[in-house]
Scaffold this motif. Structure first.
Motif, PDB file in Angstrom:
ATOM      1  N   TYR A  26      44.611  30.131  36.806  1.00  0.00           N
ATOM      2  CA  TYR A  26      43.445  30.248  37.680  1.00  0.00           C
ATOM      3  C   TYR A  26      43.499  31.581  38.421  1.00  0.00           C
ATOM      4  CZ  TYR A  26      43.375  25.257  36.767  1.00  0.00           C
ATOM      5  OH  TYR A  26      43.355  24.034  36.144  1.00  0.00           O
ATOM      6  N   GLU A  27      42.331  32.189  38.578  1.00  0.00           N
ATOM      7  CA  GLU A  27      42.250  33.485  39.248  1.00  0.00           C
ATOM      8  C   GLU A  27      41.004  33.523  40.121  1.00  0.00           C
ATOM      9  OE1 GLU A  27      41.972  38.283  38.118  1.00  0.00           O
ATOM     10  OE2 GLU A  27      41.998  36.764  36.530  1.00  0.00           O
ATOM     11  N   ASN A  28      41.181  33.853  41.393  1.00  0.00           N
ATOM     12  CA  ASN A  28      40.045  34.061  42.287  1.00  0.00           C
ATOM     13  C   ASN A  28      39.680  35.538  42.295  1.00  0.00           C
ATOM     14  OD1 ASN A  28      40.112  31.361  42.867  1.00  0.00           O
ATOM     15  ND2 ASN A  28      40.825  31.577  44.967  1.00  0.00           N
ATOM     16  N   VAL A  29      38.384  35.817  42.265  1.00  0.00           N
ATOM     17  CA  VAL A  29      37.903  37.191  42.180  1.00  0.00           C
ATOM     18  C   VAL A  29      36.836  37.413  43.252  1.00  0.00           C
ATOM     19  CG1 VAL A  29      36.831  38.935  40.710  1.00  0.00           C
ATOM     20  CG2 VAL A  29      38.298  37.186  39.681  1.00  0.00           C
ATOM     21  N   SER A  30      37.012  38.462  44.039  1.00  0.00           N
ATOM     22  CA  SER A  30      36.012  38.792  45.059  1.00  0.00           C
ATOM     23  C   SER A  30      34.860  39.574  44.423  1.00  0.00           C
ATOM     24  CB  SER A  30      36.644  39.639  46.174  1.00  0.00           C
ATOM     25  OG  SER A  30      37.592  38.880  46.894  1.00  0.00           O
ATOM     26  N   THR A  31      33.637  39.161  44.718  1.00  0.00           N
ATOM     27  CA  THR A  31      32.447  39.864  44.229  1.00  0.00           C
ATOM     28  C   THR A  31      31.512  40.101  45.417  1.00  0.00           C
ATOM     29  OG1 THR A  31      30.906  38.040  43.802  1.00  0.00           O
ATOM     30  CG2 THR A  31      32.652  38.395  42.176  1.00  0.00           C
ATOM     31  N   ASP A  32      30.471  40.881  45.184  1.00  0.00           N
ATOM     32  CA  ASP A  32      29.499  41.144  46.241  1.00  0.00           C
ATOM     33  C   ASP A  32      28.666  39.905  46.574  1.00  0.00           C
ATOM     34  OD1 ASP A  32      30.339  43.737  46.486  1.00  0.00           O
ATOM     35  OD2 ASP A  32      28.745  44.593  45.248  1.00  0.00           O
ATOM     36  N   ALA A  33      28.784  38.853  45.754  1.00  0.00           N
ATOM     37  CA  ALA A  33      28.079  37.602  46.016  1.00  0.00           C
ATOM     38  C   ALA A  33      29.007  36.534  46.606  1.00  0.00           C
ATOM     39  CB  ALA A  33      27.441  37.082  44.732  1.00  0.00           C
ATOM     40  N   GLY A  34      30.275  36.908  46.841  1.00  0.00           N
ATOM     41  CA  GLY A  34      31.252  35.957  47.350  1.00  0.00           C
ATOM     42  C   GLY A  34      32.417  35.807  46.391  1.00  0.00           C
ATOM     43  N   GLU A  35      33.319  34.892  46.695  1.00  0.00           N
ATOM     44  CA  GLU A  35      34.510  34.701  45.868  1.00  0.00           C
ATOM     45  C   GLU A  35      34.210  33.784  44.690  1.00  0.00           C
ATOM     46  OE1 GLU A  35      38.565  32.652  46.910  1.00  0.00           O
ATOM     47  OE2 GLU A  35      38.709  34.787  47.383  1.00  0.00           O
ATOM     48  N   HIS A  70      42.002  29.536  17.705  1.00  0.00           N
ATOM     49  CA  HIS A  70      41.411  30.503  16.784  1.00  0.00           C
ATOM     50  C   HIS A  70      41.539  31.941  17.300  1.00  0.00           C
ATOM     51  CE1 HIS A  70      39.557  27.392  14.230  1.00  0.00           C
ATOM     52  NE2 HIS A  70      39.405  26.727  15.361  1.00  0.00           N
ATOM     53  N   GLY A  71      42.429  32.156  18.256  1.00  0.00           N
ATOM     54  CA  GLY A  71      42.675  33.506  18.744  1.00  0.00           C
ATOM     55  C   GLY A  71      41.690  33.989  19.787  1.00  0.00           C
ATOM     56  N   VAL A  72      40.981  33.058  20.409  1.00  0.00           N
ATOM     57  CA  VAL A  72      40.001  33.424  21.433  1.00  0.00           C
ATOM     58  C   VAL A  72      40.451  32.871  22.784  1.00  0.00           C
ATOM     59  CG1 VAL A  72      37.606  33.243  22.196  1.00  0.00           C
ATOM     60  CG2 VAL A  72      38.127  33.426  19.752  1.00  0.00           C
ATOM     61  N   THR A  73      40.698  33.769  23.733  1.00  0.00           N
ATOM     62  CA  THR A  73      40.983  33.347  25.102  1.00  0.00           C
ATOM     63  C   THR A  73      39.670  32.974  25.771  1.00  0.00           C
ATOM     64  OG1 THR A  73      42.992  34.678  25.345  1.00  0.00           O
ATOM     65  CG2 THR A  73      41.779  34.153  27.359  1.00  0.00           C
ATOM     66  N   VAL A  74      39.609  31.799  26.360  1.00  0.00           N
ATOM     67  CA  VAL A  74      38.382  31.332  27.012  1.00  0.00           C
ATOM     68  C   VAL A  74      38.541  31.481  28.521  1.00  0.00           C
ATOM     69  CG1 VAL A  74      36.828  29.383  27.392  1.00  0.00           C
ATOM     70  CG2 VAL A  74      37.843  29.753  25.129  1.00  0.00           C
ATOM     71  N   ALA A  75      37.541  32.098  29.143  1.00  0.00           N
ATOM     72  CA  ALA A  75      37.505  32.260  30.597  1.00  0.00           C
ATOM     73  C   ALA A  75      36.325  31.463  31.144  1.00  0.00           C
ATOM     74  CB  ALA A  75      37.372  33.736  30.966  1.00  0.00           C
ATOM     75  N   ALA A  81      37.640  41.730  35.814  1.00  0.00           N
ATOM     76  CA  ALA A  81      38.735  40.770  35.601  1.00  0.00           C
ATOM     77  C   ALA A  81      38.679  40.205  34.185  1.00  0.00           C
ATOM     78  CB  ALA A  81      38.656  39.647  36.624  1.00  0.00           C
ATOM     79  N   LEU A  82      37.469  39.984  33.668  1.00  0.00           N
ATOM     80  CA  LEU A  82      37.322  39.461  32.313  1.00  0.00           C
ATOM     81  C   LEU A  82      37.775  40.484  31.274  1.00  0.00           C
ATOM     82  CD1 LEU A  82      33.787  37.871  32.787  1.00  0.00           C
ATOM     83  CD2 LEU A  82      35.964  36.637  32.653  1.00  0.00           C
ATOM     84  N   ALA A  83      37.541  41.759  31.565  1.00  0.00           N
ATOM     85  CA  ALA A  83      37.897  42.833  30.626  1.00  0.00           C
ATOM     86  C   ALA A  83      39.344  43.287  30.772  1.00  0.00           C
ATOM     87  CB  ALA A  83      36.958  44.021  30.839  1.00  0.00           C
ATOM     88  N   LYS A  84      40.018  42.851  31.825  1.00  0.00           N
ATOM     89  CA  LYS A  84      41.368  43.337  32.119  1.00  0.00           C
ATOM     90  C   LYS A  84      42.369  43.110  30.993  1.00  0.00           C
ATOM     91  CE  LYS A  84      44.747  43.418  35.883  1.00  0.00           C
ATOM     92  NZ  LYS A  84      45.117  42.842  37.209  1.00  0.00           N
ATOM     93  N   PRO A  85      42.298  42.005  30.236  1.00  0.00           N
ATOM     94  CA  PRO A  85      43.254  41.836  29.138  1.00  0.00           C
ATOM     95  C   PRO A  85      43.147  42.915  28.058  1.00  0.00           C
ATOM     96  CG  PRO A  85      42.299  39.719  29.723  1.00  0.00           C
ATOM     97  CD  PRO A  85      41.519  40.758  30.480  1.00  0.00           C
ATOM     98  N   GLY A  86      42.072  43.714  28.098  1.00  0.00           N
ATOM     99  CA  GLY A  86      41.933  44.796  27.134  1.00  0.00           C
ATOM    100  C   GLY A  86      41.381  44.357  25.791  1.00  0.00           C
ATOM    101  N   LEU A  87      40.755  43.188  25.760  1.00  0.00           N
ATOM    102  CA  LEU A  87      40.179  42.647  24.528  1.00  0.00           C
ATOM    103  C   LEU A  87      38.655  42.700  24.603  1.00  0.00           C
ATOM    104  CD1 LEU A  87      42.406  39.440  24.312  1.00  0.00           C
ATOM    105  CD2 LEU A  87      42.717  41.564  23.010  1.00  0.00           C
ATOM    106  N   PRO A  88      37.969  42.710  23.459  1.00  0.00           N
ATOM    107  CA  PRO A  88      36.508  42.602  23.488  1.00  0.00           C
ATOM    108  C   PRO A  88      36.103  41.311  24.213  1.00  0.00           C
ATOM    109  CG  PRO A  88      37.287  43.132  21.277  1.00  0.00           C
ATOM    110  CD  PRO A  88      38.496  42.789  22.083  1.00  0.00           C
TER     111      PRO A  88
END
Length: 210
Positions: free
Chosen positions: A4-13, A53-58, A88-95
């Motif tokens: 689990y990861e909390n991410v701060s955005t301009d719309a809130g956490e 199937h090699g897909v990380t789901v967020a 944060a979604l792009a951080k793993p460096g994957l498409p």
């Protein structure tokens, strides 16, 4: 493995629930609808099946949901939250495949190309409000500019498959399914079978993106 990861955005956490893929080659980001969260049956089915199937789901929870509010904000605010999550979604460096159900599908369609998504997955895209086909949102779907798949219930009051305009996207119909892909008990296919069709359709489409 779930993280689990909390991410701060301009719309809130906001919050991301990560389901790590086996030798992952892509991330599928899935936003929820305006009437529920990431516990939705379609989101959970994909999160359970795709990592093999090699897909990380967020699984992405928008700030309004994390804050415990009952009503979703305006589309512009939803887009702001999604944009804030994207690094944060792009951080793993994957498409990253931008996806979601209902209101979350609209967000993915509106922002996918701008954010550099590989493709767009629209689950239960709300083509129009129930009973109001003249208020079409088809332009959002038709203008993604990316490989796009729609998965739609055959009895979805927000838009049945036959109502969809021709366009540069794929469409998988889940027979008898409603907006949440629930099927009636009298239907000739069961609930597990319906979700199996959904998972198989999405898995085949994502595999072809590789």
């Amino acid at each position: 493995m779930t993280q689990y990861e909390n991410v701060s955005t301009d719309a809130g956490e906001a919050r991301i629930t990560w389901r790590a893929g086996t030798k992952p080659w892509a991330v599928l980001a899935l936003g929820h609808g305006a009437g529920g969260g990431v516990e939705a049956r379609d989101l959970q089915a994909l999160a359970g099946a795709l990592p093999a199937h090699g897909v990380t789901v967020a699984l992405v929870e928008q700030p309004w949901r994390v804050a415990g509010k009952k009503v979703a904000p305006a589309p512009k605010t939803l887009d702001t939250g999604w944009r804030g999550l994207w690094p944060a979604l792009a951080k793993p460096g994957l498409p990253v495949i931008a996806g979601g159900r209902s209101a979350g599908a609209r967000v993915a369609c509106r922002t996918g190309r701008e954010l550099g998504a590989l493709a767009v997955l629209a689950l239960s895209f709300p083509l129009h409000p129930p009973g109001r086909p003249e208020r079409s949102r088809s332009e959002e779907l038709l203008s993604t500019g990316l490989p796009t798949l729609v998965v739609q219930g055959g009895n979805d009051p927000f838009g049945r498959p036959a109502e969809y305009p021709e366009g540069p996207y794929g469409l998988v119909e889940i027979p008898y399914g409603d907006h949440g892909f629930a099927v009636p008990k009298r239907a000739p296919l069961g609930q597990d079978e319906a979700l199996g069709l959904l998972v198989d359709g999405v898995t085949e489409w994502i595999s072809a993106l590789r």
